[in-house]
Design a protein around this motif. Structure first.
Motif, PDB file in Angstrom:
ATOM      1  N   LEU A   1       0.910  -1.090   0.081  1.00 52.16           N
ATOM      2  CA  LEU A   1      -0.112   0.051  -0.023  1.00 52.16           C
ATOM      3  C   LEU A   1       0.840   1.144   0.103  1.00 52.16           C
ATOM      4  N   LEU A   2       1.845   1.129   0.742  1.00 52.71           N
ATOM      5  CA  LEU A   2       2.825   2.311   0.944  1.00 52.71           C
ATOM      6  C   LEU A   2       3.522   2.665  -0.405  1.00 52.71           C
ATOM      7  N   ASN A   3       4.098   1.509  -1.097  1.00 53.36           N
ATOM      8  CA  ASN A   3       4.785   1.720  -2.254  1.00 53.36           C
ATOM      9  C   ASN A   3       3.837   2.442  -3.317  1.00 53.36           C
ATOM     10  N   ALA A   4       2.716   1.765  -3.209  1.00 56.73           N
ATOM     11  CA  ALA A   4       1.584   2.203  -4.416  1.00 56.73           C
ATOM     12  C   ALA A   4       1.342   3.817  -4.302  1.00 56.73           C
ATOM     13  N   ALA A   5       1.264   4.303  -3.111  1.00 56.76           N
ATOM     14  CA  ALA A   5       0.903   5.596  -2.530  1.00 56.76           C
ATOM     15  C   ALA A   5       2.182   6.559  -2.844  1.00 56.76           C
ATOM     16  N   TYR A   6       3.410   5.973  -2.688  1.00 59.81           N
ATOM     17  CA  TYR A   6       4.451   6.740  -3.064  1.00 59.81           C
ATOM     18  C   TYR A   6       4.888   6.788  -4.371  1.00 59.81           C
ATOM     19  N   GLN A   7       4.325   5.538  -5.274  1.00 60.77           N
ATOM     20  CA  GLN A   7       4.750   5.823  -6.707  1.00 60.77           C
ATOM     21  C   GLN A   7       3.864   6.787  -7.349  1.00 60.77           C
ATOM     22  N   ASP A   8       2.469   6.666  -7.043  1.00 60.41           N
ATOM     23  CA  ASP A   8       1.499   7.422  -7.660  1.00 60.41           C
ATOM     24  C   ASP A   8       1.304   8.662  -6.965  1.00 60.41           C
ATOM     25  N   GLY A   9       2.392   9.246  -6.139  1.00 62.10           N
ATOM     26  CA  GLY A   9       2.289  10.568  -5.966  1.00 62.10           C
ATOM     27  C   GLY A   9       1.321  10.954  -4.597  1.00 62.10           C
ATOM     28  N   ARG A  10       0.532  10.214  -4.299  1.00 65.03           N
ATOM     29  CA  ARG A  10      -0.138  10.490  -2.893  1.00 65.03           C
ATOM     30  C   ARG A  10       0.732  10.573  -2.036  1.00 65.03           C
ATOM     31  N   LEU A  11       1.553  10.072  -1.701  1.00 68.46           N
ATOM     32  CA  LEU A  11       2.544  10.074  -0.663  1.00 68.46           C
ATOM     33  C   LEU A  11       3.871  10.879  -1.180  1.00 68.46           C
ATOM     34  N   ALA A  12       4.259  11.983  -0.970  1.00 71.66           N
ATOM     35  CA  ALA A  12       5.519  12.488  -1.558  1.00 71.66           C
ATOM     36  C   ALA A  12       6.270  13.198  -0.462  1.00 71.66           C
ATOM     37  N   ILE A  13       7.534  13.377  -0.778  1.00 69.40           N
ATOM     38  CA  ILE A  13       8.403  13.912   0.304  1.00 69.40           C
ATOM     39  C   ILE A  13       9.010  15.303  -0.227  1.00 69.40           C
ATOM     40  N   GLU A  14       9.126  16.428   0.805  1.00 67.99           N
ATOM     41  CA  GLU A  14       9.533  17.642   0.268  1.00 67.99           C
ATOM     42  C   GLU A  14      10.805  18.193   1.126  1.00 67.99           C
ATOM     43  N   GLU A  15      11.630  18.859   0.485  1.00 68.54           N
ATOM     44  CA  GLU A  15      12.781  19.399   1.409  1.00 68.54           C
ATOM     45  C   GLU A  15      12.504  21.024   1.363  1.00 68.54           C
ATOM     46  N   HIS A  16      13.060  21.687   2.441  1.00 66.18           N
ATOM     47  CA  HIS A  16      13.311  23.044   2.535  1.00 66.18           C
ATOM     48  C   HIS A  16      14.443  23.470   3.557  1.00 66.18           C
ATOM     49  N   PRO A  17      14.963  24.298   3.046  1.00 67.09           N
ATOM     50  CA  PRO A  17      16.144  24.607   4.010  1.00 67.09           C
ATOM     51  C   PRO A  17      15.853  25.121   5.134  1.00 67.09           C
ATOM     52  N   PHE A  18      14.477  25.881   5.349  1.00 72.03           N
ATOM     53  CA  PHE A  18      14.267  26.461   6.540  1.00 72.03           C
ATOM     54  C   PHE A  18      14.308  25.385   7.717  1.00 72.03           C
ATOM     55  N   TRP A  19      13.853  24.142   7.410  1.00 74.42           N
ATOM     56  CA  TRP A  19      13.844  23.309   8.558  1.00 74.42           C
ATOM     57  C   TRP A  19      15.264  23.004   9.267  1.00 74.42           C
ATOM     58  N   THR A  20      16.169  23.088   8.612  1.00 71.60           N
ATOM     59  CA  THR A  20      17.486  23.040   9.474  1.00 71.60           C
ATOM     60  C   THR A  20      18.298  24.131   9.669  1.00 71.60           C
ATOM     61  N   THR A  21      17.542  25.210   9.791  1.00 68.84           N
ATOM     62  CA  THR A  21      18.046  26.676  10.305  1.00 68.84           C
ATOM     63  C   THR A  21      18.227  26.522  11.865  1.00 68.84           C
ATOM     64  N   GLY A  22      18.739  27.507  12.358  1.00 71.51           N
ATOM     65  CA  GLY A  22      18.782  27.495  13.781  1.00 71.51           C
ATOM     66  C   GLY A  22      17.697  28.369  14.258  1.00 71.51           C
ATOM     67  N   LEU A  23      16.581  28.738  13.378  1.00 71.81           N
ATOM     68  CA  LEU A  23      15.756  29.542  13.626  1.00 71.81           C
ATOM     69  C   LEU A  23      14.401  28.973  14.376  1.00 71.81           C
ATOM     70  N   ASP A  24      13.528  29.409  15.071  1.00 69.67           N
ATOM     71  CA  ASP A  24      12.430  28.947  15.435  1.00 69.67           C
ATOM     72  C   ASP A  24      11.369  29.262  14.425  1.00 69.67           C
ATOM     73  N   PHE A  25      10.159  28.501  14.399  1.00 66.59           N
ATOM     74  CA  PHE A  25       9.302  28.481  13.507  1.00 66.59           C
ATOM     75  C   PHE A  25       8.498  29.961  13.491  1.00 66.59           C
ATOM     76  N   GLN A  26       8.477  30.538  14.719  1.00 65.44           N
ATOM     77  CA  GLN A  26       7.662  31.814  14.505  1.00 65.44           C
ATOM     78  C   GLN A  26       8.432  32.810  13.584  1.00 65.44           C
ATOM     79  N   GLU A  27       9.911  32.573  13.096  1.00 64.30           N
ATOM     80  CA  GLU A  27      10.404  33.307  12.432  1.00 64.30           C
ATOM     81  C   GLU A  27       9.958  33.035  10.843  1.00 64.30           C
ATOM     82  N   MET A  28       9.056  32.002  10.466  1.00 61.13           N
ATOM     83  CA  MET A  28       9.027  31.615   9.172  1.00 61.13           C
ATOM     84  C   MET A  28       8.252  32.737   8.321  1.00 61.13           C
ATOM     85  N   PRO A  29       7.390  33.356   8.934  1.00 65.86           N
ATOM     86  CA  PRO A  29       6.840  34.533   8.199  1.00 65.86           C
ATOM     87  C   PRO A  29       7.889  35.410   7.183  1.00 65.86           C
TER      88      PRO A  29
END
Ligand code: F6P
Ligand code: MG
Length: 445
Positions: free
Chosen positions: A318-346
């Motif tokens: 089930l997982l492989n099928a969802a991952y392959q057809d894009g219902r499950l997808a991963i995404e990266e963003h550099p903000f997640w590995t900064t030293g900033l807290d999330f209230q600085e996101m805006p």
């Protein structure tokens, strides 16, 4: 916004921050040196080039210096550029403290992010080591050891998926709500085992933390619980994309994937976007390749004994099928590995904020994400979650935080609960030992 209390500093006697700086960070850095050593040992038997071995030794030297800096309470060093733009952000923040900050007298959250970014910097000068995850071994070993809980969870998920309450046509809202609560708890308690705290946890204790019984017994230990509000939101909002800001690889990631399957299968989400880290982070956090490692481990009996189990095979399909057809997808963003807290996101990552605004629900997993939501500030424990997340409380993001408590900060408790847990668990154990949890929701309005 009323100005929040100061963040937790490692100088505070009796804080988990202090214990971490004095005791845990040196061990953590040593474990990275040891991991590189193990790889070099394999490399010397022929599968590594001479220059890669030399580079590995340089990395070990840099890490040993970091360990000594921590032990001797030296100043945090500005990071040198490795071509990535986030370095400036770290150095600007470091300078913004307006005083020299040392490892035993610094904001815990920022300093620990700095530690992981420094580690990546020392690896990143070499093309071979840049792609190397110093925690990959630990992550895989811990997942392999969790096979009993994985098997149990797959069996449970399949029986849930075949139940009447699961059918999208079902109008028994109470039964549907019960399923939601159960599946949310699976993802919540999946966070109880993370590798940065595992050094003091035996395998038996890990198993005790992972099974169905542990989940049932866990309800009284959710010290602030907005699951009902999250449920009301989810069942009444138009079906759309749900985002999960992931925490740890291995067993926790597996519980998150089962949760994602549930949200898709029961008709509460049309797609799930999983946000991952781009560099090795807080030991066990999910990086893109951890997803592939997990999916292949699930079907590889040579690696993972659970792969022989029928239910595991069915869930993996089930997982492989969802991952392959894009219902499950991963995404990266550099903000997640900064030293900033999330209230600085805006201000610092408006594009990411916009992405999250378009989501029906953004689920933040784990302790570190929670600390970043509430700025790791020393709020009184009875502060409302909505107040503690400041600007994010009205930024148009629907937030659900699923966090087992592993640090000094925790909000959202009522007076009675606070009194109870302080009696039940000595001193501050209930905020730190991972046995208590919070489920906090904000509708973003
Ligand atoms: O230092 C302990 C610690 O590394 C915290 O800094 C962090 O909040 C936590 O462990 C990691 O937990 P989680 O994986 O749940 O974010
Ligand atoms: Mg983590």
């Amino acid at each position: 916004y009323p100005s929040p209390p100061r963040e937790v500093w490692t100088s505070e006697e009796g804080s988990m921050a202090r214990e971490t700086a004095v005791t845990r960070w040196p061990k953590l850095v040593q474990s990275m040196v040891d991991d590189v050593d193990e790889t070099l040992g394999l490399g010397e038997s022929g599968c590594m080039e001479g220059c890669q071995i030399d580079e590995g030794r340089d990395i070990q030297r840099a890490l040993r210096t970091l360990k000594e800096d921590i032990i001797q309470d030296q100043a945090l060093r500005p990071l040198q550029s490795d071509g990535r733009p986030d370095i400036d952000g770290f150095n600007t923040k470091l300078a913004s403290f307006g005083q020299t900050i040392t490892w035993h007298n610094c904001p815990w959250l920022f300093a620990e992010c700095h530690l992981y970014r420094f580690t990546f910097f020392s690896l990143s000068e070499s093309p071979f080591w840049r792609a190397y995850d110093v925690f990959a071994r630990q992550k895989l070993n811990a997942f392999v050891a969790s096979h009993a809980a994985v098997e149990e969870l797959c069996e449970r998920y399949l029986s849930v998926a075949n139940s009447d309450a699961f059918a999208t046509t079902n109008t028994d809202h109470e039964a549907q709500q019960l399923l939601f609560l159960e599946m949310t708890e699976v993802a919540l308690w999946g966070n109880a085992t993370d590798l940065s705290l595992l050094s003091s946890t035996s395998l038996d204790q890990i198993h005790a933390l992972q099974g169905t019984k542990a989940i049932q017994a866990g309800q009284a230990r959710i010290v602030s619980n907005d699951m009902a509000a999250a449920w009301d939101h989810l069942r009444s909002c138009p079906k759309g994309r749900v985002d999960i800001v992931l925490d740890n690889a291995g067993f926790e990631l597996f519980t998150d994937l089962v949760y994602a399957l549930y949200l898709l299968g029961a008709g509460f989400a049309s797609a799930i976007r999983l946000h991952v880290k781009s560099i090795p982070w807080f030991v066990s956090d999910v990086m893109p390749r951890d997803m592939d490692v997990l999916l292949s481990a699930l079907t590889d009996p040579a690696l993972f004994s659970g792969a022989n189990n029928q239910s595991v095979r069915a869930v993996a399909a089930l997982l492989n099928a969802a991952y392959q057809d894009g219902r499950l997808a991963i995404e990266e963003h550099p903000f997640w590995t900064t030293g900033l807290d999330f209230q600085e996101m805006p201000v610092c990552a408006p594009d990411l904020l916009e992405t999250l605004r378009q989501s029906a629900l953004v689920i933040f997993k784990g302790d570190l994400n929670y600390r970043k939501l509430v700025r790791d500030a020393k709020w009184p424990h009875t502060t409302l979650f909505r107040q503690a997340i400041g600007v994010l409380g009205e930024a148009g993001i629907r937030i659900l935080a699923l966090r087992t408590n592993k640090a000094d900060v925790c909000v959202g408790l009522d007076e009675q609960t606070l009194e109870r847990v302080e009696k039940e668990a000595s001193k501050k154990a209930w905020v730190r030992n991972g046995r208590y949890a919070v489920v906090s929701f904000s509708d973003g309005r």
